[in-house]
Motif scaffolding. Structure first.
Motif, PDB file in Angstrom:
ATOM      1  N   THR A  91       0.794  -1.254  -0.843  1.00  0.00           N
ATOM      2  CA  THR A  91      -0.353   0.036   0.042  1.00  0.00           C
ATOM      3  C   THR A  91       0.763   1.081  -0.051  1.00  0.00           C
ATOM      4  N   GLU A  92       2.008   1.330   0.910  1.00  0.00           N
ATOM      5  CA  GLU A  92       3.057   2.550   0.754  1.00  0.00           C
ATOM      6  C   GLU A  92       3.542   2.692  -0.373  1.00  0.00           C
ATOM      7  N   VAL A  93       3.611   2.196  -1.067  1.00  0.00           N
ATOM      8  CA  VAL A  93       3.965   1.720  -2.523  1.00  0.00           C
ATOM      9  C   VAL A  93       2.748   2.421  -4.054  1.00  0.00           C
ATOM     10  N   TYR A  94       1.849   1.880  -3.363  1.00  0.00           N
ATOM     11  CA  TYR A  94       0.940   2.544  -4.105  1.00  0.00           C
ATOM     12  C   TYR A  94       0.560   3.825  -4.003  1.00  0.00           C
ATOM     13  N   LEU A  95       1.024   4.038  -2.216  1.00  0.00           N
ATOM     14  CA  LEU A  95       0.298   6.221  -2.386  1.00  0.00           C
ATOM     15  C   LEU A  95       1.529   6.955  -2.792  1.00  0.00           C
ATOM     16  N   GLN A  96       2.807   6.655  -2.781  1.00  0.00           N
ATOM     17  CA  GLN A  96       4.165   7.063  -3.200  1.00  0.00           C
ATOM     18  C   GLN A  96       4.020   7.224  -4.571  1.00  0.00           C
ATOM     19  N   ALA A  97       3.740   5.821  -5.844  1.00  0.00           N
ATOM     20  CA  ALA A  97       4.045   6.001  -6.915  1.00  0.00           C
ATOM     21  C   ALA A  97       2.123   7.175  -7.319  1.00  0.00           C
ATOM     22  N   ILE A  98       1.867   7.186  -6.562  1.00  0.00           N
ATOM     23  CA  ILE A  98       0.116   7.727  -7.063  1.00  0.00           C
ATOM     24  C   ILE A  98       0.191   9.274  -6.426  1.00  0.00           C
ATOM     25  N   ALA A  99       1.743  10.089  -6.082  1.00  0.00           N
ATOM     26  CA  ALA A  99       2.118  10.947  -5.854  1.00  0.00           C
ATOM     27  C   ALA A  99       2.539  11.337  -7.111  1.00  0.00           C
ATOM     28  N   ALA A 100       3.676  10.117  -7.530  1.00  0.00           N
ATOM     29  CA  ALA A 100       4.508  10.410  -8.306  1.00  0.00           C
ATOM     30  C   ALA A 100       3.474  11.130  -9.580  1.00  0.00           C
ATOM     31  N   SER A 101       2.859  10.176  -9.674  1.00  0.00           N
ATOM     32  CA  SER A 101       1.665  10.431 -11.267  1.00  0.00           C
ATOM     33  C   SER A 101       0.604  11.994 -10.878  1.00  0.00           C
ATOM     34  N   LEU A 102       0.254  12.518  -9.461  1.00  0.00           N
ATOM     35  CA  LEU A 102       0.129  13.752  -9.429  1.00  0.00           C
ATOM     36  C   LEU A 102       1.201  14.903  -9.704  1.00  0.00           C
ATOM     37  N   ALA A 103       2.226  14.721  -9.374  1.00  0.00           N
ATOM     38  CA  ALA A 103       3.004  15.557  -9.902  1.00  0.00           C
ATOM     39  C   ALA A 103       3.321  15.114 -11.238  1.00  0.00           C
ATOM     40  N   GLY A 140      -2.174   9.081 -14.909  1.00  0.00           N
ATOM     41  CA  GLY A 140      -1.498   8.046 -15.050  1.00  0.00           C
ATOM     42  C   GLY A 140      -1.112   6.423 -14.782  1.00  0.00           C
ATOM     43  N   LEU A 141      -1.849   6.220 -13.587  1.00  0.00           N
ATOM     44  CA  LEU A 141      -1.921   4.872 -13.300  1.00  0.00           C
ATOM     45  C   LEU A 141      -3.342   4.317 -12.632  1.00  0.00           C
ATOM     46  N   LEU A 142      -2.797   3.177 -13.031  1.00  0.00           N
ATOM     47  CA  LEU A 142      -4.000   2.433 -12.568  1.00  0.00           C
ATOM     48  C   LEU A 142      -3.691   0.806 -11.664  1.00  0.00           C
ATOM     49  N   ILE A 143      -3.997   1.141 -10.337  1.00  0.00           N
ATOM     50  CA  ILE A 143      -4.053   0.138  -9.316  1.00  0.00           C
ATOM     51  C   ILE A 143      -4.855  -0.924  -8.703  1.00  0.00           C
ATOM     52  N   VAL A 144      -4.227  -2.102  -9.219  1.00  0.00           N
ATOM     53  CA  VAL A 144      -5.558  -3.677  -9.061  1.00  0.00           C
ATOM     54  C   VAL A 144      -4.891  -4.380  -7.608  1.00  0.00           C
ATOM     55  N   ASP A 145      -5.731  -3.869  -7.088  1.00  0.00           N
ATOM     56  CA  ASP A 145      -4.690  -4.595  -5.277  1.00  0.00           C
ATOM     57  C   ASP A 145      -5.444  -5.527  -5.296  1.00  0.00           C
ATOM     58  N   GLU A 146      -4.828  -7.016  -4.661  1.00  0.00           N
ATOM     59  CA  GLU A 146      -5.207  -8.400  -4.473  1.00  0.00           C
ATOM     60  C   GLU A 146      -5.840  -8.419  -6.267  1.00  0.00           C
ATOM     61  N   GLU A 147      -5.250  -8.698  -7.360  1.00  0.00           N
ATOM     62  CA  GLU A 147      -5.326  -8.331  -8.322  1.00  0.00           C
ATOM     63  C   GLU A 147      -5.916 -10.570  -8.551  1.00  0.00           C
ATOM     64  N   HIS A 148      -5.939 -10.787  -7.669  1.00  0.00           N
ATOM     65  CA  HIS A 148      -6.399 -12.281  -7.784  1.00  0.00           C
ATOM     66  C   HIS A 148      -7.763 -12.405  -7.472  1.00  0.00           C
ATOM     67  N   GLU A 149      -8.606 -11.132  -7.175  1.00  0.00           N
ATOM     68  CA  GLU A 149      -9.977 -11.404  -6.283  1.00  0.00           C
ATOM     69  C   GLU A 149     -11.290 -11.901  -8.255  1.00  0.00           C
ATOM     70  N   HIS A 150     -11.550 -13.050  -7.434  1.00  0.00           N
ATOM     71  CA  HIS A 150     -12.125 -13.040  -8.137  1.00  0.00           C
ATOM     72  C   HIS A 150     -13.575 -12.412  -8.315  1.00  0.00           C
ATOM     73  N   GLY A 166      -1.247  -5.810  -7.972  1.00  0.00           N
ATOM     74  CA  GLY A 166      -1.074  -6.390  -6.827  1.00  0.00           C
ATOM     75  C   GLY A 166      -1.139  -7.512  -6.291  1.00  0.00           C
ATOM     76  N   SER A 167      -0.285  -7.972  -5.075  1.00  0.00           N
ATOM     77  CA  SER A 167      -0.815  -9.081  -4.424  1.00  0.00           C
ATOM     78  C   SER A 167       0.237 -10.365  -4.004  1.00  0.00           C
ATOM     79  N   ALA A 168      -0.563 -10.772  -2.765  1.00  0.00           N
ATOM     80  CA  ALA A 168       1.018 -11.458  -2.407  1.00  0.00           C
ATOM     81  C   ALA A 168       0.905 -12.860  -2.833  1.00  0.00           C
ATOM     82  N   THR A 169      -0.568 -13.501  -3.715  1.00  0.00           N
ATOM     83  CA  THR A 169      -1.372 -14.909  -3.815  1.00  0.00           C
ATOM     84  C   THR A 169      -1.974 -14.284  -5.489  1.00  0.00           C
ATOM     85  N   PRO A 170      -0.705 -13.922  -6.543  1.00  0.00           N
ATOM     86  CA  PRO A 170      -0.573 -13.641  -7.427  1.00  0.00           C
ATOM     87  C   PRO A 170      -1.547 -15.183  -8.515  1.00  0.00           C
TER      88      PRO A 170
END
Length: 738
Positions: A239-251, A323-333, A363-367
């Motif tokens: 999640t922290e990686v997501y947040l800093q990537a979003i900040a970079a996109s906003l910049a 600039g960025l699209l994030i799919v967290d827990e991408e494995h979720e049906h 993103g996922s712990a279990t892709p």
């Protein structure tokens, strides 16, 4: 009218809101000069002797042949759909074999499709109210009084004004002469937000996090592969990686969309994004009221919100310059919609990323096996977060063989090891989470005299017993009936409920430890608005010692004081008749295990199961994704299932089973000449909601070949004599075969 002036007219291509395949195409209408129309506008048009709404999907100045009717009205002051979303609907209808109208509908919040409140405002030229020549037909006192009303009440509900005046013609004439303006206002309500605890800003990243962030930023510039698969263990700081990537996109002046499974979209998750980006965040999920959802969606449309956080349908947020699209827990049906249009949010995100030249992070712990395979093949870029923050260890997982418990005479819902661990945890002032993916009190009710099981009359599945109201419920169609005193089959009186649901787990634990404070989080307790937030907030503050729940407790929670997770039974998903059952079990066990061990006190996991030797359970015990992936991949290859093939599922349902079976047999015969066919066969859940269901599964390496076969099948069924009595639904790359 001269030929030159005729050529300068504008014509609109409109998809009308008539749900029928024969009219799911653009119809041409003339645009009157006075109308402000854009691609994406909702309109009212004459169609087949009636007035219907529709969506403008294009415009042209080239006149069509024949008589052309005119658009009567543009419904919204702000265009609801961007040209990008209109284009996406056209692509989506082809990709998922559905109507364009279905896609257009699901892109617009339901409240935006209904008429809002009308307000009347004075434009500032109040003298025109009494001076306009066209209004001289009205009595002078009426014109003067109207102007006086609007001076005293600069903004007033139109309904209230009409109630007082009883003459809507006055307002209509005044509006035509620019003296007053009527505007539509919808839901001015914001969803409940607010952080219950502070969140640190600009956290220092680990080396692995820095590398992952660098790869994502490179993907945003287009220098490398634009899709990144971020494989990080639970608690590794995704999640922290997501947040800093979003900040970079906003910049860079670019917005971001973050998709989170509905069950992961906890208040804690939302608060983290709100704490970092404040008013720039819009939240979109099913828990919002219609007004709240429209308010958030409108903020995105108008550009005041640049970061969208939401569940599956948030992928359609009308955000420009992405600039960025994030799919967290991408494995979720749950990212796959089970109703028409049956789209997968991951596919929509990939399409929008290509449209905007944006980056996608999965993103996922279990892709999912499909995504990890694509990363291995170089289609996606693979980034790893192999360790937890502060190098905290993953919690040890202990397996309890419930067969041994039963043989040794221990028949409780809780094994002896779990009871002992619970006692130690609470005594130490720590907290525990108990997981069972079944709500209700008991899973079936049976007559002990004749063996009759009470089933839903619509779905033929066993009815679940709910203590509240002492009633039986179907979790598929919501049929309800009272708990019986006598057997409906033999009139016997020995009726008993069996099996275990979350209500029973809570009840049994409270009986064993009456002094403990327990909370339950499932679809029943979280149904009231705000209750989800209240329960989790109270648990975080230590007001409850044990939290019992379904999948709602497996994701999106970070409670350092939780040092024990207990899985009541790991066999619920394992025994489903679906080729993904093993994968789902491994993912679920790994995710729920990740809820503990996040603080300095560490944690432990106890998994109860009747299948302790299953490879999915053993892999979850050692947190071994790589080992599970290789073993599951081998089995899929031998059986020819994804990722080594693509599937399309055809479900035929009707009130008579013979009709559904006959239609399925004819469809299978048609498909056999083009692709490999599995079936026809009854669906595992049949009947469902009063309809008998048969399925045919088409399999091939080529998705294009399957789509072509699907189009032919739809056309064939449409002309079939059984089309009126048997419904055909098509699911491209289904997530389950139930």
């Amino acid at each position: 009218m001269t030929a030159g002036s005729f050529l300068m007219e504008t014509f609109a291509r409109v998809i009308v809101t008539v749900h029928h395949d024969a009219v799911d195409r653009p119809f041409t209408y003339r645009v009157p000069p006075a109308l402000r129309l854009q691609v994406g506008s909702r309109v009212v048009v004459p169609f087949g002797g009636r007035r219907v709404t529709g969506y403008c999907v294009g415009t042209t100045t080239l006149p069509p042949g024949g008589e052309v009717k005119a658009i009567e009205q543009v419904l919204d002051e702000e265009t609801l759909l961007t040209p990008e979303l209109v284009e996406l609907a056209e692509w989506g209808a082809e990709r998922f074999l559905c109507r364009r109208l279905d896609f257009l509908h699901c892109m617009v919040p339901p409240s935006a499709r209904r008429a809002g409140r009308k307000w009347v405002t004075l434009t500032g030229r109040s003298e025109q109210v009494t001076a306009a020549p066209a209004l001289l037909l009205l009595r002078e006192n009426e014109r003067v009084l109207l102007a006086d009303w609007l001076r005293r009440f600069p903004e007033i509900k139109k309904q209230g004004l009409l109630h007082s005046w009883q003459r809507s013609g006055i307002i209509k004439l005044e509006e035509e002469h620019k003296a007053v303006r009527v505007k539509t206002i919808r839901g001015r309500r914001s969803p409940e937000t607010g952080c219950d605890e502070p969140y640190a800003l600009d956290l220092t990243l680990t080396e692995a996090q820095r590398q992952a962030l660098a790869e994502i930023e490179a993907a945003m510039t287009g220098r490398v592969q634009s899709t990144v698969l971020l494989h990080g263990v639970t608690g590794s700081g995704k999640t922290e990686v997501y947040l800093q990537a979003i900040a970079a996109s906003l910049a860079k002046g670019l917005g971001s969309i973050v998709l989170v499974p509905e069950i992961s979209l906890t208040p804690q998750m939302i608060d983290r994004f709100a704490a970092r980006f404040g008013e720039l965040v819009a939240v979109l999920h099913s828990g919002l009221s219609a007004g709240e959802r429209y308010h958030e969606w409108y903020r995105v449309l108008t550009g005041s919100a640049r970061v969208v956080v939401g569940a599956r349908s948030a992928v359609f947020a009308p955000l420009d310059k992405i600039g960025l699209l994030i799919v967290d827990e991408e494995h979720e049906h749950s990212y796959k919609q089970e109703e028409t249009p049956r789209y997968h949010a991951r596919d929509i995100a990939l399409w929008r990323a290509q449209h905007h030249s944006a980056a996608v992070v999965l993103g996922s712990a279990t892709p999912s096996l499909e995504s990890y395979r694509l990363a291995e093949e170089g289609v996606y870029m693979l980034c790893h977060l192999p360790n937890r923050i502060f190098d905290r260890p993953l919690p040890p997982v202990e397996i309890v063989d419930l067969r041994s418990e039963l043989r040794e005479g221990h028949r409780s819902v809780f094994s002896r090891l779990l009871l002992s661990a619970l006692t130690e945890t609470v005594a130490a002032g720590r907290q525990a989470i108990l997981f069972l993916n079944r709500r209700a009190y008991a899973t079936f009710v049976l007559c002990r005299e004749c063996g009759f099981v009470l089933r839903c009359p619509n779905c033929q599945v066993a009815l679940k017993f709910h203590v509240s109201g002492r009633e039986l419920r179907c979790h598929y169609c919501e049929h309800r009936q009272p708990y019986p005193h006598v057997c409906p089959s033999c009139a016997g009186r020995y009726i008993r409920h069996f099996g275990t649901g979350t209500q029973r787990v809570e009840d049994e634990l409270q009986k064993a430890f009456p002094e403990w404070k327990l909370a339950r989080l499932d679809a029943d307790t979280a149904s009231r608005k705000g209750e989800h937030r209240r329960i989790l907030s109270a648990f975080r503050k230590g007001e409850y010692q044990v939290l019992v729940g379904t999948q709602l407790v497996t994701k999106g929670l970070d409670f350092p004081n939780v040092t024990l997770v207990g899985v009541i039974t790991a066999d619920t998903a394992l025994n489903l008749p679906d080729f993904r059952a093993g994968e789902r079990t491994f993912q679920l066990l790994t995710q729920v295990a990740g809820r503990t061990g996040r603080g300095e006190a560490g944690g432990r996991v106890i998994v109860q199961t009747y299948a302790p030797d299953h490879y999915a359970v053993l892999a979850a015990k050692t947190h071994d994704f790589a080992g599970f992936y290789l073993q599951e991949l081998k089995a899929r290859k031998e059986l020819g299932y994804p990722p080594f093939s693509r599937l399309v599922r055809f479900v035929l349902s009707g009130g008579r089973e013979d009709d559904a079976a006959g239609a399925a047999e004819r469809l299978a015969a048609l498909l056999l000449s083009q692709v490999e066919v599995l079936g026809p066969a009854p669906c595992p859940l049949s009947p469902l909601r009063g309809r008998f269901r048969w399925q045919v599964v088409a399999r091939d390496d080529s998705l294009e070949k399957l789509l072509a076969a699907g189009r032919e099948a739809l056309a064939y069924h449409r002309d079939s004599p059984l089309a009126d009595s048997v419904r055909l639904s098509v699911d491209i790359e289904p997530q389950n075969l139930l």
